[in-house]
Design an enzyme around this catalytic site. Structure first.
Site, PDB file in Angstrom:
ATOM      1  N   CYS A 114       0.821  -1.227   0.000  1.00  0.00           N
ATOM      2  CA  CYS A 114       0.000   0.000   0.000  1.00  0.00           C
ATOM      3  C   CYS A 114       0.850   1.269   0.000  1.00  0.00           C
ATOM      4  O   CYS A 114       0.357   2.344  -0.323  1.00  0.00           O
ATOM      5  CB  CYS A 114      -0.940   0.012   1.206  1.00  0.00           C
ATOM      6  SG  CYS A 114      -2.101  -1.346   1.166  1.00  0.00           S
ATOM      7  N   HIS A 251      -3.709   7.419   2.063  1.00  0.00           N
ATOM      8  CA  HIS A 251      -4.037   6.064   1.614  1.00  0.00           C
ATOM      9  C   HIS A 251      -5.407   5.710   2.175  1.00  0.00           C
ATOM     10  O   HIS A 251      -5.710   6.000   3.332  1.00  0.00           O
ATOM     11  CB  HIS A 251      -2.974   5.083   2.116  1.00  0.00           C
ATOM     12  CG  HIS A 251      -3.359   3.652   1.916  1.00  0.00           C
ATOM     13  ND1 HIS A 251      -3.766   3.168   0.696  1.00  0.00           N
ATOM     14  CD2 HIS A 251      -3.406   2.601   2.775  1.00  0.00           C
ATOM     15  CE1 HIS A 251      -4.052   1.875   0.822  1.00  0.00           C
ATOM     16  NE2 HIS A 251      -3.847   1.513   2.066  1.00  0.00           N
ATOM     17  N   ASN A 281     -10.132  -0.289  -0.544  1.00  0.00           N
ATOM     18  CA  ASN A 281      -8.676  -0.159  -0.452  1.00  0.00           C
ATOM     19  C   ASN A 281      -8.055  -0.688  -1.745  1.00  0.00           C
ATOM     20  O   ASN A 281      -8.124  -1.880  -2.020  1.00  0.00           O
ATOM     21  CB  ASN A 281      -8.196  -0.944   0.768  1.00  0.00           C
ATOM     22  CG  ASN A 281      -6.694  -0.856   0.983  1.00  0.00           C
ATOM     23  OD1 ASN A 281      -5.947  -0.435   0.097  1.00  0.00           O
ATOM     24  ND2 ASN A 281      -6.252  -1.268   2.155  1.00  0.00           N
TER      25      ASN A 281
HETATM   26  O1  UT7 Z   1      -3.934  -1.037   3.428  1.00  0.00           O
HETATM   27  C1  UT7 Z   1      -3.190  -1.659   4.404  1.00  0.00           C
HETATM   28  C2  UT7 Z   1      -3.613  -1.247   5.714  1.00  0.00           C
HETATM   29  N1  UT7 Z   1      -4.775  -1.977   6.142  1.00  0.00           N
HETATM   30  C3  UT7 Z   1      -5.516  -1.471   7.093  1.00  0.00           C
HETATM   31  O2  UT7 Z   1      -5.227  -0.373   7.521  1.00  0.00           O
HETATM   32  C4  UT7 Z   1      -6.619  -2.294   7.696  1.00  0.00           C
HETATM   33  C5  UT7 Z   1      -6.649  -2.067   9.159  1.00  0.00           C
HETATM   34  N2  UT7 Z   1      -7.675  -2.808   9.875  1.00  0.00           N
HETATM   35  C6  UT7 Z   1      -9.003  -2.542   9.766  1.00  0.00           C
HETATM   36  O3  UT7 Z   1      -9.393  -1.710   8.968  1.00  0.00           O
HETATM   37  C7  UT7 Z   1      -9.958  -3.261  10.683  1.00  0.00           C
HETATM   38  O4  UT7 Z   1      -9.224  -3.940  11.683  1.00  0.00           O
HETATM   39  C8  UT7 Z   1     -10.891  -4.256   9.956  1.00  0.00           C
HETATM   40  C9  UT7 Z   1     -11.903  -3.475   9.139  1.00  0.00           C
HETATM   41  C10 UT7 Z   1     -10.093  -5.181   9.093  1.00  0.00           C
HETATM   42  C11 UT7 Z   1     -11.678  -5.093  10.991  1.00  0.00           C
HETATM   43  O5  UT7 Z   1     -12.381  -4.260  11.894  1.00  0.00           O
HETATM   44  P1  UT7 Z   1     -12.369  -4.602  13.454  1.00  0.00           P
HETATM   45  O6  UT7 Z   1     -13.239  -3.590  14.092  1.00  0.00           O
HETATM   46  O7  UT7 Z   1     -10.940  -4.667  13.889  1.00  0.00           O
HETATM   47  O8  UT7 Z   1     -13.120  -5.995  13.505  1.00  0.00           O
HETATM   48  P2  UT7 Z   1     -12.575  -7.407  14.024  1.00  0.00           P
HETATM   49  O9  UT7 Z   1     -11.586  -7.963  13.071  1.00  0.00           O
HETATM   50  O10 UT7 Z   1     -12.182  -7.282  15.427  1.00  0.00           O
HETATM   51  O11 UT7 Z   1     -13.898  -8.254  13.944  1.00  0.00           O
HETATM   52  C12 UT7 Z   1     -14.994  -7.962  14.787  1.00  0.00           C
HETATM   53  C13 UT7 Z   1     -16.097  -8.961  14.511  1.00  0.00           C
HETATM   54  C14 UT7 Z   1     -15.651 -10.405  14.597  1.00  0.00           C
HETATM   55  O12 UT7 Z   1     -16.704 -11.123  15.221  1.00  0.00           O
HETATM   56  P3  UT7 Z   1     -16.584 -11.583  16.753  1.00  0.00           P
HETATM   57  O13 UT7 Z   1     -15.363 -12.444  16.830  1.00  0.00           O
HETATM   58  O14 UT7 Z   1     -16.457 -10.306  17.537  1.00  0.00           O
HETATM   59  O15 UT7 Z   1     -17.873 -12.298  16.983  1.00  0.00           O
HETATM   60  C15 UT7 Z   1     -15.554 -10.838  13.161  1.00  0.00           C
HETATM   61  O16 UT7 Z   1     -15.812 -12.205  12.968  1.00  0.00           O
HETATM   62  O17 UT7 Z   1     -16.622  -8.781  13.202  1.00  0.00           O
HETATM   63  C16 UT7 Z   1     -16.642 -10.029  12.511  1.00  0.00           C
HETATM   64  N3  UT7 Z   1     -16.378  -9.776  11.104  1.00  0.00           N
HETATM   65  C17 UT7 Z   1     -17.368  -9.570  10.203  1.00  0.00           C
HETATM   66  N4  UT7 Z   1     -18.704  -9.546  10.306  1.00  0.00           N
HETATM   67  C18 UT7 Z   1     -19.420  -9.275   9.192  1.00  0.00           C
HETATM   68  C19 UT7 Z   1     -15.200  -9.686  10.469  1.00  0.00           C
HETATM   69  N5  UT7 Z   1     -15.373  -9.415   9.175  1.00  0.00           N
HETATM   70  C20 UT7 Z   1     -16.714  -9.329   8.968  1.00  0.00           C
HETATM   71  C21 UT7 Z   1     -17.506  -9.067   7.854  1.00  0.00           C
HETATM   72  N6  UT7 Z   1     -18.853  -9.049   7.995  1.00  0.00           N
HETATM   73  N7  UT7 Z   1     -16.991  -8.799   6.632  1.00  0.00           N
END
Ligand code: UT7
Length: 324
Positions: A114, A251, A281
């Site tokens: 990225c 970004h 992204n």
């Molecule tokens: O370009 C390179 C740089 N990349 C980034 O900067 C990405 C950085 N990270 C992020 O943007 C975020 O961490 C994410 C968007 C990837 C994830 O958000 P989060 O608030 O950290 O969510 P999480 O991974 O902690 O997941 C929370 C919950 C989980 O369920 P439980 O375990 O709490 O029951 C996941 O299973 O959300 C669930 N989950 C989803 N639910 C519906 C994860 N993905 C999805 C989805 N739809 N697509």
């Protein structure tokens, strides 16, 4: 007097096929609500079958050259930042060079995920400042949809395909922040975090491309710290403040990261160019795509001060301060 790399043209290309969150939720266990709330993403463009990274790069590159009024014979260097090359080798830049019709000049790819486009911008700027070339086409182009794991809902909903490009041309400057052009670039990496955001394969390891794997929470945590730090070093290096910045062109990974970084820096949300809602992204393509959006809709004007910052796999991160 010093040499500055002035941005004289910007261009972009997005594949026609737009996939909304609602459409995605028909084949992935997700909802529009979750994606919107956690990321700000509403839709992404996905390349058609047979449409490669080079095709997107060529269109974006041609658009940037048209805006600059530059004919191929005036181009001295071509760099493509990509993580999703057409072939393992040669560089995607070779195909772009052939299509643009400028044989003989250096053409190569830069791989910093990225952060790739900021790395490519820094490379081209340094060649121009050293007097070795007088112009460069700097493209960021990706078809990330090709190496997503469509069964992994935590990553596949986040990415999209597209390309953006900028023409840089040498011009005389006074050596102050009032000069037009790239004022400074700042690059960083820390390979200890290699496996937090990676493709789980490659030529030398698995003889496959692998699929994108991301520990999202950990990336998020590092991103908010690194982005603010590198943004600060860019303004400090030029003796300006965040109040002097006309536009933050970041970004585009997650609107929550964009909001919290702008807040940390004291930059008002209406000074941030946001495209993550429409493009998702697009990795190395995301900053030049956002820049193109801001320029073409009339928000970014010649003479304005732009702060660009990025963070991605490696980890890599960096920034650029540019007077457009
Ligand atoms: O370009 C390179 C740089 N990349 C980034 O900067 C990405 C950085 N990270 C992020 O943007 C975020 O961490 C994410 C968007 C990837 C994830 O958000 P989060 O608030 O950290 O969510 P999480 O991974 O902690 O997941 C929370 C919950 C989980 O369920 P439980 O375990 O709490 O029951 C996941 O299973 O959300 C669930 N989950 C989803 N639910 C519906 C994860 N993905 C999805 C989805 N739809 N697509």
């Amino acid at each position: 007097m010093i040499i500055r790399s002035v941005m004289t043209g910007v261009g972009s290309y997005l594949p026609q096929n737009v996939v909304s969150n609602a459409e995605l939720s028909k084949r992935v266990d997700t909802t529009d609500e979750w994606i919107t709330e956690r990321t700000g993403i509403k839709q992404r463009h996905i390349a058609a079958e047979g449409q490669f990274t080079s095709h997107l790069a060529i269109e974006a590159g041609r658009a940037a050259m048209a805006m600059a009024g530059m004919t191929p014979d005036k181009l001295d260097m071509l760099i493509v930042a990509t993580t999703t090359p057409d072939n393992t080798f040669p560089a995607t830049a070779a195909k772009v060079q052939a299509a643009i019709g400028r044989p003989g000049i250096p053409a190569f790819d830069v791989q910093a995920v990225c952060s790739g486009w900021i790395y490519a911008l820094a490379t081209a700027d340094n060649f121009i400042k050293a007097g070795q070339v007088k112009s460069a086409l700097v493209i960021g182009a990706e078809t990330l949809s090709r190496f997503l794991d469509w069964t992994d809902r935590s990553s596949c909903v986040l990415f999209g395909d597209g390309a953006g490009a900028v023409v840089l041309q040498a011009a005389q400057g006074q050596g102050t922040s009032a000069d037009r052009g790239v004022l400074s670039t700042h690059l960083h990496s820390d390979g200890r975090y290699f496996d937090i955001l990676q493709a789980d394969g490659g030529v030398s390891t698995t003889q496959t491309t692998g699929l994108l794997r991301m520990k999202g929470k950990e990336v998020f945590r590092h991103a908010v710290v690194n982005l603010a730090e590198t943004a600060r070093e860019a303004v400090d290096a030029n003796g300006v403040t965040f109040a002097d910045v006309d536009w933050l062109v970041p970004h585009q990974a997650n609107s929550r990261i964009l909001d919290s970084t702008a807040e940390k820096l004291g930059i008002s949300p209406d000074k941030v160019i946001i495209t993550v809602d429409k493009h998702a992204n697009t990795s190395a393509a995301s900053i030049p795509l956002a820049l193109n959006q801001g320029v073409k809709d009339g928000r970014i004007k010649p003479g304005q001060l732009l702060l660009m910052e990025t963070m991605g796999g490696g980890f890599t991160w960096g920034s650029a301060l540019v007077r457009f």
